[in-house]
Design an enzyme around this catalytic site. Structure first.
Site, mmCIF file in Angstrom:
data_model
loop_
_atom_site.group_PDB
_atom_site.id
_atom_site.type_symbol
_atom_site.label_atom_id
_atom_site.label_comp_id
_atom_site.label_asym_id
_atom_site.label_seq_id
_atom_site.Cartn_x
_atom_site.Cartn_y
_atom_site.Cartn_z
ATOM 1 N N ARG A 73 -13.093 -6.074 -2.766
ATOM 2 C CA ARG A 73 -13.105 -4.604 -2.647
ATOM 3 C C ARG A 73 -14.281 -4.107 -3.464
ATOM 4 O O ARG A 73 -14.363 -4.366 -4.671
ATOM 5 C CB ARG A 73 -11.797 -4.002 -3.170
ATOM 6 C CG ARG A 73 -11.904 -2.508 -3.412
ATOM 7 C CD ARG A 73 -10.588 -1.854 -3.702
ATOM 8 N NE ARG A 73 -9.772 -1.782 -2.506
ATOM 9 C CZ ARG A 73 -8.705 -0.986 -2.384
ATOM 10 N NH1 ARG A 73 -8.319 -0.226 -3.391
ATOM 11 N NH2 ARG A 73 -8.010 -0.984 -1.270
ATOM 12 N N HIS A 110 -12.169 -0.018 5.982
ATOM 13 C CA HIS A 110 -10.937 -0.524 5.344
ATOM 14 C C HIS A 110 -10.068 -1.177 6.426
ATOM 15 O O HIS A 110 -8.997 -0.685 6.776
ATOM 16 C CB HIS A 110 -10.203 0.637 4.672
ATOM 17 C CG HIS A 110 -9.171 0.210 3.667
ATOM 18 N ND1 HIS A 110 -8.954 -1.105 3.311
ATOM 19 C CD2 HIS A 110 -8.286 0.948 2.934
ATOM 20 C CE1 HIS A 110 -7.985 -1.153 2.414
ATOM 21 N NE2 HIS A 110 -7.568 0.068 2.160
ATOM 22 N N GLN A 165 -6.223 -2.132 5.983
ATOM 23 C CA GLN A 165 -5.313 -0.986 6.011
ATOM 24 C C GLN A 165 -5.058 -0.530 7.439
ATOM 25 O O GLN A 165 -3.917 -0.238 7.812
ATOM 26 C CB GLN A 165 -5.889 0.166 5.186
ATOM 27 C CG GLN A 165 -5.012 1.409 5.198
ATOM 28 C CD GLN A 165 -3.727 1.246 4.422
ATOM 29 O OE1 GLN A 165 -3.754 0.860 3.255
ATOM 30 N NE2 GLN A 165 -2.585 1.525 5.053
ATOM 31 N N ASP A 175 -6.282 11.237 4.759
ATOM 32 C CA ASP A 175 -6.609 10.459 3.558
ATOM 33 C C ASP A 175 -7.123 11.453 2.517
ATOM 34 O O ASP A 175 -7.361 12.631 2.823
ATOM 35 C CB ASP A 175 -7.680 9.404 3.920
ATOM 36 C CG ASP A 175 -7.930 8.367 2.817
ATOM 37 O OD1 ASP A 175 -7.180 8.352 1.820
ATOM 38 O OD2 ASP A 175 -8.886 7.587 2.960
ATOM 39 N N CYS A 192 -2.739 6.194 4.014
ATOM 40 C CA CYS A 192 -2.919 4.859 3.432
ATOM 41 C C CYS A 192 -2.480 4.805 1.972
ATOM 42 O O CYS A 192 -2.184 3.718 1.465
ATOM 43 C CB CYS A 192 -4.365 4.407 3.582
ATOM 44 S SG CYS A 192 -5.574 5.423 2.708
ATOM 45 N N ARG A 228 1.298 -3.540 4.613
ATOM 46 C CA ARG A 228 0.114 -4.205 4.050
ATOM 47 C C ARG A 228 0.442 -5.663 3.730
ATOM 48 O O ARG A 228 -0.362 -6.555 3.952
ATOM 49 C CB ARG A 228 -0.352 -3.489 2.769
ATOM 50 C CG ARG A 228 -0.938 -2.107 2.950
ATOM 51 C CD ARG A 228 -2.207 -2.109 3.792
ATOM 52 N NE ARG A 228 -3.249 -2.957 3.255
ATOM 53 C CZ ARG A 228 -4.110 -2.629 2.281
ATOM 54 N NH1 ARG A 228 -4.060 -1.436 1.753
ATOM 55 N NH2 ARG A 228 -5.053 -3.472 1.869
HETATM 56 N N1 NVA Z 1 -10.641 6.479 1.377
HETATM 57 C C1 NVA Z 1 -9.944 5.999 0.195
HETATM 58 C C2 NVA Z 1 -8.960 4.950 0.588
HETATM 59 C C3 NVA Z 1 -8.158 4.405 -0.560
HETATM 60 C C4 NVA Z 1 -7.237 3.293 -0.161
HETATM 61 C C5 NVA Z 1 -10.939 5.471 -0.811
HETATM 62 O O1 NVA Z 1 -11.877 4.799 -0.410
HETATM 63 O O2 NVA Z 1 -10.771 5.746 -1.995
HETATM 64 N N1 CP Z 2 -4.244 1.898 0.631
HETATM 65 C C1 CP Z 2 -4.829 1.107 -0.294
HETATM 66 O O1 CP Z 2 -5.761 0.354 -0.031
HETATM 67 O O2 CP Z 2 -4.272 1.228 -1.526
HETATM 68 P P1 CP Z 2 -4.812 0.633 -2.887
HETATM 69 O O3 CP Z 2 -6.093 1.372 -3.214
HETATM 70 O O4 CP Z 2 -3.729 0.907 -3.878
HETATM 71 O O5 CP Z 2 -5.080 -0.828 -2.709
#
Ligand code: NVA
Ligand code: CP
Length: 311
Positions: free
Chosen positions: A108, A135, A138, A226, A266, A294
């Site tokens: 990530r 992502h 997800q 989101d 998500c 997930r």
């Molecule tokens: N769009 C959000 C998703 C978090 C799971 C981010 O990138 O922070």
């Molecule tokens: N939805 C998601 O990816 O959550 P986290 O950021 O907690 O991993």
């Protein structure tokens, strides 16, 4: 030439399109068997997953970690504070070294190119656990949730309300792959990645970029949103709150969707910003099943990429 890592045949999961439509259907079927408790193999026995987290995580970290253990393997959390990437070791070198220890790498991070670079130098499967661009894990979990509560996504309508961010981009790729209608309502200046949108449209995908959330949600089977400021955009929060003020998913907006419509997010969510508490905590919300999914989807991905499970 440096000696190469012993490279076993492997494939990566960097974006939704890395599995074909048929493979995605099969992967979701495998995840569904796992969800129902009908899968008791342990294909990761003796295997390890390295998890590189350059951003925070609750769900992704826990679902990969617990999932690997349930499949018989181990998972190892690495943050920039722990590994030498944080002190400038090239990502390609990290990939080569980790490939000597583990049978899979989940990452990530911010720049999507870093994941592409990691995968190019890794001798083991690489899984995208979120980048600024996409992502995919997800959205696979979201598709499993749609299947669970609404049925086959094909022919259905999904409404995306809010930022054209990493989640929106992966939804666009999923619509193109699986053949459902996707209507995105994003404020001007916050559109999804144009190259992803163009690529989807070039395949004839039924994807519509709109400005009015009411138009996007009208009659939809799924309504999803989101956060307004994603990880790395925290300093833009105030300016984004103004830009997204008309993009809150509230009860009045949900009432425009189909009566059977589900609400997805998500997570993490900000009640009172992108969604009201009565919607996310209300009867149409399936966000806790979505979060649970997930785990099942992550396990299916690892079983296939690392454990020799066939699709
Ligand atoms: N769009 C959000 C998703 C978090 C799971 C981010 O990138 O922070
Ligand atoms: N939805 C998601 O990816 O959550 P986290 O950021 O907690 O991993």
């Amino acid at each position: 030439m440096p000696d190469a890592a012993p490279v076993l045949p492997h494939r990566d999961f960097l974006d939704i399109g890395d599995f074909s439509a048929a493979e995605t259907v099969a992967l979701l079927a495998l995840a569904e068997r796992m969800r129902r408790g009908q899968y008791d193999r342990r294909p990761l026995t003796g295997k390890a997953l390295a998890m590189l987290f350059m951003k925070s995580s609750t769900r992704t970290r826990m679902s990969f970690e617990i999932g690997a253990i349930q499949l018989g393997g181990t998972a190892h959390f690495l943050s920039p504070r722990d590994v030498q990437i944080g002190r400038g070791e090239p990502i390609a070198d990290t990939a080569r070294v980790l490939s000597r220890y583990v049978q899979g790498i989940m990452i990530r991070t911010f720049a999507h190119q870093d994941v592409v670079d990691l995968a190019a130098s890794a001798g083991v499967p690489v899984i995208n656990g979120l980048t600024d661009r996409s992502h995919p894990c997800q959205v696979l979990a979201d598709l499993l949730t749609v299947q669970q509560h609404v049925g086959d996504a094909r022919g259905r309508t999904v409404a995306w309300v809010g930022d054209g961010n990493n989640m929106a981009n992966s939804w666009i790729e999923a619509a193109a792959l699986l053949g459902f209608t996707l209507r995105l309502a994003c404020p001007e200046g916050f559109d999804p990645d144009p190259s992803i949108l163009d690529a989807a449209r070039a395949t004839g995908a039924d994807v519509h970029l709109l400005r009015d959330p009411r138009e996007a949600v009208s009659g939809a089977d799924v309504v999803t949103t989101d956060v307004w400021a994603s990880m790395g955009q925290e300093e833009e929060q105030a300016h984004r709150a103004v830009a997204f003020a008309l993009y809150q998913v509230d009860a009045a907006l949900m009432a425009r969707a189909a009566r059977h419509a589900i609400f997805l997010h998500c997570l993490p969510a900000h009640r009172g910003e992108e969604v009201t508490a009565d919607v996310i905590d209300g009867p149409q919300s399936v966000v806790w099943d979505e979060a649970e999914n997930r785990l099942h989807v992550q396990k299916a991905i690892m079983a296939v990429l690392m454990g020799g499970e066939t699709l």
